[in-house]
Motif scaffolding. Structure first.
Motif, PDB file in Angstrom:
ATOM      1  N   UNK A  88       2.933  -3.767  -3.437  1.00  0.00           N
ATOM      2  CA  UNK A  88       2.579  -3.216  -2.123  1.00  0.00           C
ATOM      3  C   UNK A  88       3.687  -3.432  -1.109  1.00  0.00           C
ATOM      4  N   UNK A  89       4.298  -4.617  -1.122  1.00  0.00           N
ATOM      5  CA  UNK A  89       5.392  -4.904  -0.195  1.00  0.00           C
ATOM      6  C   UNK A  89       6.596  -4.011  -0.487  1.00  0.00           C
ATOM      7  N   UNK A  90       6.880  -3.790  -1.751  1.00  0.00           N
ATOM      8  CA  UNK A  90       7.993  -2.900  -2.116  1.00  0.00           C
ATOM      9  C   UNK A  90       7.729  -1.472  -1.659  1.00  0.00           C
ATOM     10  N   UNK A  91       6.491  -1.009  -1.789  1.00  0.00           N
ATOM     11  CA  UNK A  91       6.153   0.343  -1.341  1.00  0.00           C
ATOM     12  C   UNK A  91       6.317   0.462   0.171  1.00  0.00           C
ATOM     13  N   UNK A  92       5.880  -0.545   0.919  1.00  0.00           N
ATOM     14  CA  UNK A  92       6.027  -0.527   2.372  1.00  0.00           C
ATOM     15  C   UNK A  92       7.496  -0.525   2.772  1.00  0.00           C
ATOM     16  N   UNK A  93       8.290  -1.344   2.130  1.00  0.00           N
ATOM     17  CA  UNK A  93       9.721  -1.370   2.453  1.00  0.00           C
ATOM     18  C   UNK A  93      10.376  -0.038   2.148  1.00  0.00           C
ATOM     19  N   UNK A  94       9.997   0.583   1.055  1.00  0.00           N
ATOM     20  CA  UNK A  94      10.540   1.890   0.706  1.00  0.00           C
ATOM     21  C   UNK A  94      10.192   2.918   1.778  1.00  0.00           C
ATOM     22  N   UNK A  95       8.925   2.913   2.229  1.00  0.00           N
ATOM     23  CA  UNK A  95       8.515   3.876   3.242  1.00  0.00           C
ATOM     24  C   UNK A  95       9.211   3.623   4.577  1.00  0.00           C
ATOM     25  N   UNK A  96       9.445   2.381   4.919  1.00  0.00           N
ATOM     26  CA  UNK A  96      10.141   2.061   6.167  1.00  0.00           C
ATOM     27  C   UNK A  96      11.595   2.505   6.086  1.00  0.00           C
ATOM     28  N   UNK A 132      -5.315 -18.582 -13.450  1.00  0.00           N
ATOM     29  CA  UNK A 132      -3.874 -18.308 -13.515  1.00  0.00           C
ATOM     30  C   UNK A 132      -3.584 -16.814 -13.629  1.00  0.00           C
ATOM     31  N   UNK A 133      -4.376 -16.131 -14.454  1.00  0.00           N
ATOM     32  CA  UNK A 133      -4.186 -14.677 -14.609  1.00  0.00           C
ATOM     33  C   UNK A 133      -4.494 -13.949 -13.322  1.00  0.00           C
ATOM     34  N   UNK A 134      -5.574 -14.358 -12.664  1.00  0.00           N
ATOM     35  CA  UNK A 134      -5.937 -13.712 -11.403  1.00  0.00           C
ATOM     36  C   UNK A 134      -4.853 -13.919 -10.355  1.00  0.00           C
ATOM     37  N   UNK A 135      -4.278 -15.081 -10.309  1.00  0.00           N
ATOM     38  CA  UNK A 135      -3.204 -15.356  -9.346  1.00  0.00           C
ATOM     39  C   UNK A 135      -1.975 -14.516  -9.648  1.00  0.00           C
ATOM     40  N   UNK A 136      -1.647 -14.361 -10.933  1.00  0.00           N
ATOM     41  CA  UNK A 136      -0.497 -13.532 -11.312  1.00  0.00           C
ATOM     42  C   UNK A 136      -0.734 -12.071 -10.950  1.00  0.00           C
ATOM     43  N   UNK A 161      -2.768 -10.933  -8.590  1.00  0.00           N
ATOM     44  CA  UNK A 161      -2.755 -10.825  -7.130  1.00  0.00           C
ATOM     45  C   UNK A 161      -1.325 -10.862  -6.594  1.00  0.00           C
ATOM     46  N   UNK A 162      -0.501 -11.738  -7.118  1.00  0.00           N
ATOM     47  CA  UNK A 162       0.893 -11.828  -6.668  1.00  0.00           C
ATOM     48  C   UNK A 162       1.662 -10.559  -7.036  1.00  0.00           C
ATOM     49  N   UNK A 163       1.420 -10.035  -8.238  1.00  0.00           N
ATOM     50  CA  UNK A 163       2.084  -8.795  -8.649  1.00  0.00           C
ATOM     51  C   UNK A 163       1.670  -7.622  -7.776  1.00  0.00           C
ATOM     52  N   UNK A 164       0.396  -7.517  -7.466  1.00  0.00           N
ATOM     53  CA  UNK A 164      -0.097  -6.441  -6.597  1.00  0.00           C
ATOM     54  C   UNK A 164       0.477  -6.538  -5.199  1.00  0.00           C
TER      55      UNK A 164
END
Length: 68
Positions: A18-26, A5-9, A11-14
């Protein structure tokens, strides 16, 4: 798999970060700016001034060519 469960959390947080950083750069035009800077850099590197500077900084280039 006690901590799956911790590993999944983590991974989902990471992935979300990452998606937020990509959207910001776009949205800020980061990729267009980097593309423009890279094209200017390549144009300068192929210019005669850059070639002369490269040859001046490597005094052994003619000696290396003769050995080949």
């Amino acid at each position: 798999m006690r901590f799956a469960g911790w590993y999944m959390k983590i991974a989902a947080g990471g992935a979300a970060i990452g998606a937020c950083m990509e959207l910001f750069m776009i949205h800020t035009g980061f990729y267009e700016q980097v593309t423009m800077l890279e094209s200017e850099k390549r144009a300068w590197e192929s210019s005669p001034e850059a070639q002369a500077m490269r040859e001046a900084l490597n005094p052994w280039h003619k000696r290396d060519e003769k050995e080949k």
